[in-house]
Scaffold this motif. Structure first.
Motif, PDB file in Angstrom:
ATOM      1  N   ILE A 240       0.853  -1.189   0.000  1.00  0.00           N
ATOM      2  CA  ILE A 240       0.000   0.000   0.000  1.00  0.00           C
ATOM      3  C   ILE A 240       0.886   1.236   0.000  1.00  0.00           C
ATOM      4  O   ILE A 240       1.945   1.250   0.630  1.00  0.00           O
ATOM      5  N   ILE A 241       0.453   2.259  -0.726  1.00  0.00           N
ATOM      6  CA  ILE A 241       1.193   3.521  -0.828  1.00  0.00           C
ATOM      7  C   ILE A 241       0.375   4.623  -0.162  1.00  0.00           C
ATOM      8  O   ILE A 241      -0.822   4.767  -0.414  1.00  0.00           O
ATOM      9  N   TYR A 242       1.036   5.392   0.677  1.00  0.00           N
ATOM     10  CA  TYR A 242       0.419   6.552   1.331  1.00  0.00           C
ATOM     11  C   TYR A 242       0.957   7.822   0.681  1.00  0.00           C
ATOM     12  O   TYR A 242       2.167   8.042   0.655  1.00  0.00           O
ATOM     13  N   ASP A 243       0.061   8.654   0.168  1.00  0.00           N
ATOM     14  CA  ASP A 243       0.426   9.910  -0.479  1.00  0.00           C
ATOM     15  C   ASP A 243      -0.389  11.051   0.119  1.00  0.00           C
ATOM     16  O   ASP A 243      -1.463  10.846   0.698  1.00  0.00           O
ATOM     17  N   ASP A 244       0.126  12.263  -0.073  1.00  0.00           N
ATOM     18  CA  ASP A 244      -0.603  13.490   0.261  1.00  0.00           C
ATOM     19  C   ASP A 244      -1.116  13.450   1.702  1.00  0.00           C
ATOM     20  O   ASP A 244      -0.348  13.216   2.620  1.00  0.00           O
ATOM     21  N   ASN A 245      -2.416  13.657   1.907  1.00  0.00           N
ATOM     22  CA  ASN A 245      -2.960  13.762   3.254  1.00  0.00           C
ATOM     23  C   ASN A 245      -2.863  12.459   4.046  1.00  0.00           C
ATOM     24  O   ASN A 245      -2.924  12.481   5.286  1.00  0.00           O
ATOM     25  N   ASP A 246      -2.723  11.326   3.366  1.00  0.00           N
ATOM     26  CA  ASP A 246      -2.581  10.049   4.076  1.00  0.00           C
ATOM     27  C   ASP A 246      -1.258   9.971   4.829  1.00  0.00           C
ATOM     28  O   ASP A 246      -1.104   9.139   5.733  1.00  0.00           O
ATOM     29  N   VAL A 247      -0.288  10.809   4.453  1.00  0.00           N
ATOM     30  CA  VAL A 247       1.017  10.808   5.116  1.00  0.00           C
ATOM     31  C   VAL A 247       0.971  11.605   6.417  1.00  0.00           C
ATOM     32  O   VAL A 247       1.815  11.416   7.297  1.00  0.00           O
ATOM     33  N   ALA A 248      -0.013  12.485   6.571  1.00  0.00           N
ATOM     34  CA  ALA A 248      -0.074  13.404   7.711  1.00  0.00           C
ATOM     35  C   ALA A 248       0.019  12.699   9.063  1.00  0.00           C
ATOM     36  O   ALA A 248       0.754  13.155   9.946  1.00  0.00           O
ATOM     37  N   PRO A 249      -0.697  11.585   9.305  1.00  0.00           N
ATOM     38  CA  PRO A 249      -0.596  10.936  10.622  1.00  0.00           C
ATOM     39  C   PRO A 249       0.825  10.481  10.955  1.00  0.00           C
ATOM     40  O   PRO A 249       1.213  10.491  12.135  1.00  0.00           O
ATOM     41  N   PHE A 250       1.597  10.088   9.951  1.00  0.00           N
ATOM     42  CA  PHE A 250       2.976   9.663  10.207  1.00  0.00           C
ATOM     43  C   PHE A 250       3.871  10.864  10.516  1.00  0.00           C
ATOM     44  O   PHE A 250       4.798  10.762  11.322  1.00  0.00           O
ATOM     45  N   LEU A 251       3.602  11.991   9.877  1.00  0.00           N
ATOM     46  CA  LEU A 251       4.423  13.180  10.097  1.00  0.00           C
ATOM     47  C   LEU A 251       4.122  13.852  11.435  1.00  0.00           C
ATOM     48  O   LEU A 251       4.981  14.549  11.983  1.00  0.00           O
ATOM     49  N   GLU A 252       2.915  13.649  11.971  1.00  0.00           N
ATOM     50  CA  GLU A 252       2.545  14.311  13.218  1.00  0.00           C
ATOM     51  C   GLU A 252       3.417  13.875  14.383  1.00  0.00           C
ATOM     52  O   GLU A 252       3.696  14.654  15.292  1.00  0.00           O
ATOM     53  N   GLY A 253       3.860  12.627  14.385  1.00  0.00           N
ATOM     54  CA  GLY A 253       4.688  12.138  15.485  1.00  0.00           C
ATOM     55  C   GLY A 253       6.164  12.402  15.307  1.00  0.00           C
ATOM     56  O   GLY A 253       6.981  11.949  16.122  1.00  0.00           O
ATOM     57  N   LEU A 254       6.535  13.137  14.256  1.00  0.00           N
ATOM     58  CA  LEU A 254       7.943  13.394  13.966  1.00  0.00           C
ATOM     59  C   LEU A 254       8.362  14.712  14.602  1.00  0.00           C
ATOM     60  O   LEU A 254       7.753  15.752  14.350  1.00  0.00           O
ATOM     61  N   GLU A 255       9.403  14.650  15.431  1.00  0.00           N
ATOM     62  CA  GLU A 255       9.871  15.862  16.084  1.00  0.00           C
ATOM     63  C   GLU A 255      10.554  16.779  15.076  1.00  0.00           C
ATOM     64  O   GLU A 255      10.991  16.347  14.011  1.00  0.00           O
ATOM     65  N   GLU A 256      10.652  18.067  15.435  1.00  0.00           N
ATOM     66  CA  GLU A 256      11.299  19.029  14.551  1.00  0.00           C
ATOM     67  C   GLU A 256      12.790  18.750  14.480  1.00  0.00           C
ATOM     68  O   GLU A 256      13.414  18.408  15.490  1.00  0.00           O
ATOM     69  N   ARG A 257      13.359  18.875  13.299  1.00  0.00           N
ATOM     70  CA  ARG A 257      14.778  18.561  13.122  1.00  0.00           C
ATOM     71  C   ARG A 257      15.641  19.566  13.884  1.00  0.00           C
ATOM     72  O   ARG A 257      15.355  20.776  13.886  1.00  0.00           O
ATOM     73  N   PRO A 258      16.726  19.113  14.540  1.00  0.00           N
ATOM     74  CA  PRO A 258      17.574  20.013  15.326  1.00  0.00           C
ATOM     75  C   PRO A 258      18.193  21.131  14.490  1.00  0.00           C
ATOM     76  O   PRO A 258      18.298  22.265  14.944  1.00  0.00           O
ATOM     77  N   GLN A 259      18.611  20.825  13.252  1.00  0.00           N
ATOM     78  CA  GLN A 259      19.233  21.849  12.422  1.00  0.00           C
ATOM     79  C   GLN A 259      18.265  22.997  12.159  1.00  0.00           C
ATOM     80  O   GLN A 259      18.653  24.152  12.108  1.00  0.00           O
ATOM     81  N   ARG A 260      16.977  22.681  12.012  1.00  0.00           N
ATOM     82  CA  ARG A 260      15.978  23.717  11.729  1.00  0.00           C
ATOM     83  C   ARG A 260      15.789  24.623  12.939  1.00  0.00           C
ATOM     84  O   ARG A 260      15.586  25.831  12.794  1.00  0.00           O
ATOM     85  N   LYS A 261      15.869  24.069  14.143  1.00  0.00           N
ATOM     86  CA  LYS A 261      15.740  24.875  15.345  1.00  0.00           C
ATOM     87  C   LYS A 261      16.880  25.884  15.433  1.00  0.00           C
ATOM     88  O   LYS A 261      16.693  27.021  15.834  1.00  0.00           O
ATOM     89  N   VAL A 262      18.095  25.435  15.075  1.00  0.00           N
ATOM     90  CA  VAL A 262      19.239  26.335  15.125  1.00  0.00           C
ATOM     91  C   VAL A 262      19.065  27.481  14.146  1.00  0.00           C
ATOM     92  O   VAL A 262      19.318  28.638  14.445  1.00  0.00           O
ATOM     93  N   VAL A 263      18.592  27.168  12.931  1.00  0.00           N
ATOM     94  CA  VAL A 263      18.380  28.196  11.913  1.00  0.00           C
ATOM     95  C   VAL A 263      17.328  29.197  12.371  1.00  0.00           C
ATOM     96  O   VAL A 263      17.472  30.405  12.236  1.00  0.00           O
TER      97      VAL A 263
END
Length: 211
Positions: free
Chosen positions: A170-193
């Motif tokens: 099964i392939i998850y695209d577009d809005n179906d990916v949102a639940p997986f991204l919600e549990g992902l913490e913000e990348r450390p490099q982005r916080k520094v920027v």
């Protein structure tokens, strides 16, 4: 992309790139059969031709022999793509333009893939005890390592493919990916920027002060 022998799952993650802000993102994960999917890198047109060939071979096997085409057989027919399946349990195959193929535990391909491979190698010992959601999270973190510091993963530039024992591809695209991204913490490099951007401006002492 990672194979989990404990949970009998395979996950594959792909960044999608657009030629410009006005162009749609290219899909890099393609469905071949209920037990096989591929993730591609390089020339998309060539990969789609090979994908159509693989689909036809799978259809022929089901029509003539009334069974799915074994992936080990399918991989020997194809080069220059990345294939996953659940033939005799989950497998990840990397196939090369030279027609060589490799059965992998985890792999990253394409431009800037070395950063993702480094992440996978560092966390390899944790994967065997992960459930499906944790595997996807590790994959997204590895995928994020390939992006510039000012970019992040979104529902527009990420696709996720999952297959496993007794689980169809099964392939998850577009809005179906949102639940997986919600549990992902913000990348450390982005916080520094962002912290650097939010810092107050300090006047240059060399400049004369106004009275």
């Amino acid at each position: 992309m990672f194979r989990n022998q404990y949970d009998n799952d395979v996950t594959v993650w792909s960044p999608q790139r657009a030629q410009s802000e006005l162009a749609a993102h290219q899909k890099k994960i393609l469905h071949v059969d209920n037990h096989v999917g591929i993730s591609i890198a390089g020339l998309t047109a060539d990969a789609r031709l090979l994908c159509n060939f693989m689909r036809q071979e799978c259809l022929d096997s089901r029509f003539v022999f009334d069974r799915p085409l074994p992936t080990s057989r399918l991989v020997t027919l194809v080069g220059s793509i990345f294939s996953i399946s659940q033939d005799m349990g989950p497998h990840i195959f990397q196939t090369c333009p030279s027609a060589n193929y490799f059965d992998c535990k985890a792999m990253s391909i394409g431009a800037r893939s070395q950063s993702a491979r480094t992440y996978l190698e560092r966390h390899m010992d944790k994967f065997m005890d992960c459930n499906l959601n944790d595997l996807v999270q590790h994959g997204l973190r590895a995928l994020r390592e390939t992006l510039p510091a000012e970019q992040d993963l979104t529902t527009k530039n990420v696709s996720i493919g999952i297959v496993g024992k007794d689980m169809e591809f099964i392939i998850y695209d577009d809005n179906d990916v949102a639940p997986f991204l919600e549990g992902l913490e913000e990348r450390p490099q982005r916080k520094v920027v962002q912290a650097a951007d939010d810092a107050p401006a300090v006047p240059d002492p060399a400049e004369p002060m106004e009275h």
